[in-house]
Design an enzyme around this catalytic site. Structure first.
Site, PDB file in Angstrom:
ATOM      1  N   GLY A  56       7.545   7.894  -2.460  1.00 38.14           N
ATOM      2  CA  GLY A  56       8.294   7.743  -1.223  1.00 38.14           C
ATOM      3  C   GLY A  56       8.871   6.355  -1.024  1.00 38.14           C
ATOM      4  O   GLY A  56       9.301   5.685  -1.959  1.00 38.14           O
ATOM      5  N   THR A  73       0.848  -1.190   0.000  1.00 39.18           N
ATOM      6  CA  THR A  73       0.000   0.000   0.000  1.00 39.18           C
ATOM      7  C   THR A  73       0.888   1.246   0.000  1.00 39.18           C
ATOM      8  O   THR A  73       2.015   1.225   0.495  1.00 39.18           O
ATOM      9  CB  THR A  73      -0.946   0.041   1.216  1.00 39.18           C
ATOM     10  OG1 THR A  73      -0.202   0.300   2.410  1.00 39.18           O
ATOM     11  CG2 THR A  73      -1.710  -1.266   1.363  1.00 39.18           C
ATOM     12  N   GLY A  74       0.368   2.324  -0.585  1.00 38.35           N
ATOM     13  CA  GLY A  74       1.163   3.548  -0.675  1.00 38.35           C
ATOM     14  C   GLY A  74       2.378   3.368  -1.553  1.00 38.35           C
ATOM     15  O   GLY A  74       3.457   3.886  -1.255  1.00 38.35           O
ATOM     16  N   TYR A 113       0.026  11.564  14.578  1.00 37.14           N
ATOM     17  CA  TYR A 113       0.955  10.712  13.828  1.00 37.14           C
ATOM     18  C   TYR A 113       1.696   9.777  14.775  1.00 37.14           C
ATOM     19  O   TYR A 113       1.737   8.552  14.571  1.00 37.14           O
ATOM     20  CB  TYR A 113       1.950  11.573  13.045  1.00 37.14           C
ATOM     21  CG  TYR A 113       2.900  10.765  12.192  1.00 37.14           C
ATOM     22  CD1 TYR A 113       2.509  10.289  10.949  1.00 37.14           C
ATOM     23  CD2 TYR A 113       4.198  10.492  12.628  1.00 37.14           C
ATOM     24  CE1 TYR A 113       3.383   9.547  10.159  1.00 37.14           C
ATOM     25  CE2 TYR A 113       5.076   9.760  11.846  1.00 37.14           C
ATOM     26  CZ  TYR A 113       4.664   9.281  10.620  1.00 37.14           C
ATOM     27  OH  TYR A 113       5.525   8.540   9.840  1.00 37.14           O
TER      28      TYR A 113
END
Length: 331
Positions: free
Chosen positions: A13, A8-9, A193
């Site tokens: 990055g 995922t993602g 976060y």
């Protein structure tokens, strides 16, 4: 049979760098890119196949902050695959991060100054929002969406002769002090976060306790401090450029400054090579880079206990049941 890896993602990055490095390790994989933006996912897929034409790379659209999107993606994955060997739960957000100037100044005169600046521990606050389903956005994206995803993918995990491995992108900034079982979505705090990353650590421990016996294993990783969209949200690019000589110097004293997503993926790739049965469920695996630019993996014991982990896991199950009932009543 090709091993199947879901990330995922994966469109930017450390997620994108991880996909590149996994195919360098084994271009016989079937790599599935789970991304929010289909156009960006297809662009990454094309670039990966251009470099490794023998690989199989597919995409699936998912927004892990949106429960309906997660359910749709899981149905599609169950249709395509009979099993998943590795699931990298990497997508995450840190919305509108702000430096706590008071904490920065006090840290300058602390004996923990290098540790604080290499982990950003206690230095960052964020503005959180609420999703359409009434969840705190950071919690929904970093934790709950992934939790529901693996619950939905249960028929594909830990089945057959070989184990399945869940690998979560956590952080060195995961702090016990920023997390509360009574407010696990962190609706009343300013460090969502850090709280969400500590929640991932708890969840990983609980999953190991409940599912190791059936061949499902979980680990957590910190990729270190990298220059990505997350860090550019903290300070503008030109500021990072200005302070880069200081960061290069700090790398001789603190190994957390991996700086590039490729370096940050070191621990994620290292876990791909390991037998999950041999890993310690209470250990976090950290990507590290020396002052001369060499990558390696180090570890730290997570600051948590089994009882809190199990209570948090049960809280997630209860929240999932509640939201499923709500969704069914509105569909």
């Amino acid at each position: 049979m090709r091993k199947v890896v879901l990330v995922t993602g994966a469109s930017s990055g450390v997620g994108r760098a991880l996909c590149q490095r996994l195919l360098e390790e084994d271009d016989g994989l079937h790599l599935c890119l789970a991304c929010r933006n289909p156009g960006r996912a297809e662009a990454v897929r094309a670039a990966l196949l251009a470099a490794r034409p023998s690989a199989q790379v597919s995409t699936v659209q998912v927004d892990v902050s949106d429960l309906r999107s997660v359910l749709r993606a899981a149905r599609e994955l169950r249709r395509r695959f009979q099993r998943l060997d590795y699931v990298y739960l990497n997508a995450g957000i840190m919305p509108s991060p702000h430096l706590n100037i008071g904490a920065v100044l006090s840290s300058l005169f602390s004996r923990k100054v290098i540790h604080v600046f290499s982990t950003a521990e206690g230095l960052l606050t964020q503005d959180d929002r609420v999703t359409a389903h009434g969840l705190q956005e950071v919690f929904a994206t970093n934790v709950f969406g992934h939790f529901v995803l693996i619950r939905e993918l249960d028929p594909l995990l830990g089945r057959g002769d070989s184990p399945s491995q869940l690998i979560w992108t956590s952080s060195r900034s995961a702090r016990k002090a920023s997390f509360s079982l009574e407010d696990f979505q962190h609706s009343r705090g300013q460090e969502p976060y850090s709280s969400s990353k500590y929640a991932l650590d708890l969840l990983s421990v609980a999953l190991n306790k409940n599912f190791n016996q059936r061949g499902l294993f979980s680990s957590v990783v910190c990729p270190g401090t990298m220059l990505t969209n997350l860090t550019y949200g903290i300070l503008p690019r030109f500021v990072w450029t200005l302070i880069m000589p200081i960061i290069w110097l700090l790398r001789f004293f603190a190994n957390a400054f991996t700086l590039t997503p490729y370096n940050g993926a070191e621990a994620l790739v290292w876990l791909f090579r390991q037998k999950p049965e041999s890993l310690n469920p209470l250990t976090k695996y950290l990507s590290a880079t020396t002052g001369f630019g060499s990558n390696y993996v180090t570890t730290e014991k997570m600051d948590l206990d089994d009882d809190t982990a199990e209570k948090f896991y049960r809280s997630l199950l209860e929240l999932e049941r509640h939201l499923r009932a709500t969704l069914l009543s509105t569909d």
